[in-house]
Design an enzyme around this catalytic site. Sequence first.
Site, short mmCIF file in Angstrom:
data_model
loop_
_atom_site.label_atom_id
_atom_site.label_comp_id
_atom_site.label_asym_id
_atom_site.label_seq_id
_atom_site.Cartn_x
_atom_site.Cartn_y
_atom_site.Cartn_z
N ARG A 74 0.86 -1.07 0.02
CA ARG A 74 0.18 -0.02 0.17
C ARG A 74 0.92 1.31 0.03
O ARG A 74 1.76 1.37 0.73
CB ARG A 74 -0.79 0.05 1.31
CG ARG A 74 -1.62 1.44 1.32
CD ARG A 74 -2.51 1.35 2.72
NE ARG A 74 -3.22 2.53 2.62
CZ ARG A 74 -3.25 3.55 3.51
NH1 ARG A 74 -2.77 3.21 4.61
NH2 ARG A 74 -3.77 4.71 3.67
N HIS A 120 -3.25 11.07 0.93
CA HIS A 120 -2.71 10.90 2.18
C HIS A 120 -2.03 11.99 2.62
O HIS A 120 -1.03 12.25 2.69
CB HIS A 120 -1.87 9.59 2.05
CG HIS A 120 -1.27 8.99 3.54
ND1 HIS A 120 -1.43 7.50 3.89
CD2 HIS A 120 -1.07 9.53 4.61
CE1 HIS A 120 -1.09 7.30 4.88
NE2 HIS A 120 -0.71 8.33 5.52
N ASN A 165 -6.98 8.55 3.02
CA ASN A 165 -6.47 8.05 4.34
C ASN A 165 -6.91 9.04 5.46
O ASN A 165 -6.64 10.07 5.67
CB ASN A 165 -5.05 8.13 4.26
CG ASN A 165 -4.22 7.35 5.66
OD1 ASN A 165 -4.27 6.44 5.66
ND2 ASN A 165 -3.70 8.25 6.16
N GLU A 166 -7.60 8.36 6.51
CA GLU A 166 -7.82 8.87 7.88
C GLU A 166 -8.40 10.33 7.66
O GLU A 166 -7.64 11.32 8.43
CB GLU A 166 -6.49 8.75 9.07
CG GLU A 166 -5.85 7.58 8.77
CD GLU A 166 -4.88 7.33 9.80
OE1 GLU A 166 -4.41 8.46 10.51
OE2 GLU A 166 -4.44 6.42 10.24
N ASN A 306 -7.31 1.57 9.76
CA ASN A 306 -6.08 1.87 10.27
C ASN A 306 -6.25 1.69 11.78
O ASN A 306 -7.19 2.39 12.24
CB ASN A 306 -5.59 3.28 9.96
CG ASN A 306 -5.09 3.30 8.65
OD1 ASN A 306 -4.98 2.30 7.94
ND2 ASN A 306 -4.42 4.21 8.18
N TYR A 308 -4.26 1.44 15.66
CA TYR A 308 -2.86 1.26 16.33
C TYR A 308 -3.11 1.03 17.83
O TYR A 308 -2.06 0.25 18.45
CB TYR A 308 -2.18 2.58 16.31
CG TYR A 308 -1.74 2.80 14.90
CD1 TYR A 308 -0.30 2.50 14.54
CD2 TYR A 308 -2.26 3.51 14.05
CE1 TYR A 308 0.05 2.72 13.34
CE2 TYR A 308 -2.07 3.56 12.71
CZ TYR A 308 -0.43 3.20 12.35
OH TYR A 308 -0.26 3.44 11.01
N GLU A 377 -3.22 -0.28 7.75
CA GLU A 377 -2.18 0.39 8.80
C GLU A 377 -2.38 -0.44 10.06
O GLU A 377 -3.65 -0.16 10.63
CB GLU A 377 -2.14 1.73 8.98
CG GLU A 377 -1.65 2.52 7.83
CD GLU A 377 -1.49 4.08 8.06
OE1 GLU A 377 -1.39 4.27 9.29
OE2 GLU A 377 -1.72 4.73 6.99
N TRP A 432 2.51 -0.86 9.30
CA TRP A 432 2.99 0.42 9.20
C TRP A 432 3.99 0.34 9.94
O TRP A 432 4.01 0.26 11.16
CB TRP A 432 2.03 1.47 9.61
CG TRP A 432 2.49 2.66 9.43
CD1 TRP A 432 3.40 3.46 10.29
CD2 TRP A 432 2.15 3.55 8.54
NE1 TRP A 432 3.72 4.68 9.64
CE2 TRP A 432 3.16 4.56 8.43
CE3 TRP A 432 1.55 3.22 7.03
CZ2 TRP A 432 3.25 5.63 7.41
CZ3 TRP A 432 1.72 4.30 6.16
CH2 TRP A 432 2.59 5.55 6.34
N GLU A 439 7.65 11.20 9.91
CA GLU A 439 6.73 10.98 11.11
C GLU A 439 5.66 12.31 11.32
O GLU A 439 5.64 12.67 12.45
CB GLU A 439 6.98 10.23 12.03
CG GLU A 439 5.73 9.83 13.24
CD GLU A 439 4.69 9.08 12.71
OE1 GLU A 439 4.68 8.48 11.65
OE2 GLU A 439 3.31 9.11 13.11
N TRP A 440 5.41 13.03 10.08
CA TRP A 440 4.61 14.27 10.23
C TRP A 440 5.13 15.09 11.44
O TRP A 440 6.44 15.56 11.20
CB TRP A 440 3.23 13.82 10.43
CG TRP A 440 2.62 12.93 9.40
CD1 TRP A 440 2.36 11.51 9.69
CD2 TRP A 440 2.49 13.08 8.02
NE1 TRP A 440 2.14 10.69 8.49
CE2 TRP A 440 1.99 11.76 7.43
CE3 TRP A 440 2.58 14.02 7.19
CZ2 TRP A 440 1.62 11.69 6.24
CZ3 TRP A 440 2.30 13.83 5.91
CH2 TRP A 440 1.81 12.91 5.38
C1 PNW Z 1 -1.35 7.19 10.76
N1 PNW Z 1 -2.88 10.46 16.41
O1 PNW Z 1 -1.68 8.70 11.49
C2 PNW Z 1 -0.83 7.63 9.26
O2 PNW Z 1 -1.90 7.33 8.36
C3 PNW Z 1 0.44 7.48 9.22
O3 PNW Z 1 0.72 8.23 7.92
C4 PNW Z 1 1.25 7.63 10.29
O4 PNW Z 1 2.67 7.62 9.72
C5 PNW Z 1 0.89 6.52 11.35
O5 PNW Z 1 -0.60 6.43 11.47
C6 PNW Z 1 1.79 6.72 12.43
O6 PNW Z 1 1.52 7.72 13.24
C7 PNW Z 1 -1.79 8.88 12.76
O7 PNW Z 1 -2.28 11.28 16.85
C8 PNW Z 1 -1.08 10.01 13.22
O8 PNW Z 1 -3.95 9.88 17.29
C9 PNW Z 1 -1.56 10.65 14.36
C10 PNW Z 1 -2.40 9.93 15.16
C11 PNW Z 1 -3.36 8.84 14.67
C12 PNW Z 1 -2.91 8.61 13.37
#
Ligand code: PNW
Length: 481
Positions: A74, A120, A165-166, A306, A308, A377, A432, A439-440
Amino acid sequence: MSLPADFQWGFATAAFQIEGATEADGRGPSIWDTFCKIPGKIAGGVDANTACDSYNRGADDIALLKRLGSKCYRFSLSWSRIIPLGGRNDPVNQKGLDHYIQFVDDLLEAGIEPFITLYHWDLPDELDKRYGGLLNRTEFPLDFENYARVVFKAIPKCKNWITFNEPWCSSVLGYNSGYFAPGHTSDRTKSPVGDSTREQWIVGHNCLVAHGRAVKVYRDEFKPTDKGQIGITLNGDGTYPWDPEDPADVEAANRKIEFAISWFADPIYFGKYPDSMRKQLGDRLPTFTEEERSLVQGSNDFYGMNHYTANYVKHKTGTPPEDDILGNLECLFYSKSGECIGEETQSFWLRPNAQAFRDLINWLSKRYDYPDIYVTESGTSIKDEDKLANDPKDKEKLLNDTFRADYFKNYVNAMAKAVSEDGCKVKGYMAWSLMDNFEWAEGYETRFGCTFVDYNNGQTREPKLSATQMKGLFDGLMKKN
Ligand code: PNW
């Protein structure tokens, strides 16, 4: 416990996080290029001008995927490479498009199934300047529809499409907290523009309509011949009540998922926003016109998930502030009885809890009548991993990322139980991330990679244990049936 023989597993990335080469071959700037230039927005003051240099290393990335045994990959497209100014009357940049056509050909040649994300987070900057980007209810969906059509037409060999994406992150982090580009928030110490009581709900709405428009184009003009599938990817955390004996906490734990996920998924599956959101937000939450509703309802061929982490949820009493986005509740790492949701990682919001993954797959399956789910993810950062990464003598420890390897073992097994014991229809799992990347707002300090990227040594890649264990993990589950 098992997974079907045609289960798709692999790794995921996003264009802005890995590509670099931000000025190559006529690419236009995105809102993230602009955001990176504002002092104080990105940890370490870094940008993504080089990142993992994947724009120039497509062959390396494909060789890596092949070596790991990945069945699918992806990745996302940079809209401003393809249409540098972004709009439906702006020129298409053939070089940018050709890059992705070639990349998909090369993936297929290597026997890897592409899953393409159209959006994205890297909106062409011009559209933000021209008409407010995602805030514009008429222009944005039409420009997204045009971009999607250009891409569908150019890449018929891709059979799996993800529109957004999200959108939760684009809306809330982009327009409520201002933590992500374009950084809007009511907090005037952080941004000269923004209204955290309204903008996130408008942006979310516009993403849904834009998604609906792209799906209609795909189904009307391409799907009959190309025979692919299209859906949206939503993020959402697992929840447990802080006090399971308190009905208000039980309700709040459910409401938390409605505010995060059903905000988008209810319109897509039911044609309306959740009652809990309408009740709290009133007319600050937009209402679908009949045309918009018909575009959005029924617009998923599959659900992109997605996932986590998880939280304990405690209800709040009284009237929530107008900028509240959670649903009048708080999220905690410890329950009333002192249980901890999971171990600390490098990401302040992430603590692994695999059972919550299985529970959320079940929650989604029940609410939306057992849709096909692709986990697009799932993964984790590791506390202080970047310190190891910057010290050559810790190399072995760095590559032996047992914390992440365990995360995947636990999460994949929990998912396999949701499939084989609970009857949920999960069809794929994409870790992921394929490699450490930008990482943003956390820059390069937080690493999510299954592959180590050495930024001090020409972006060389070395798979960690979590990457190399993946094939064995899935082979074990897939051959048992
Ligand atoms: C996702 N939060 O983002 C994204 O889709 C990815 O691009 C990113 O690298 C990955 O997760 C890991 O962070 C998130 O603050 C970023 O809750 C922040 C949050 C959730 C998802």
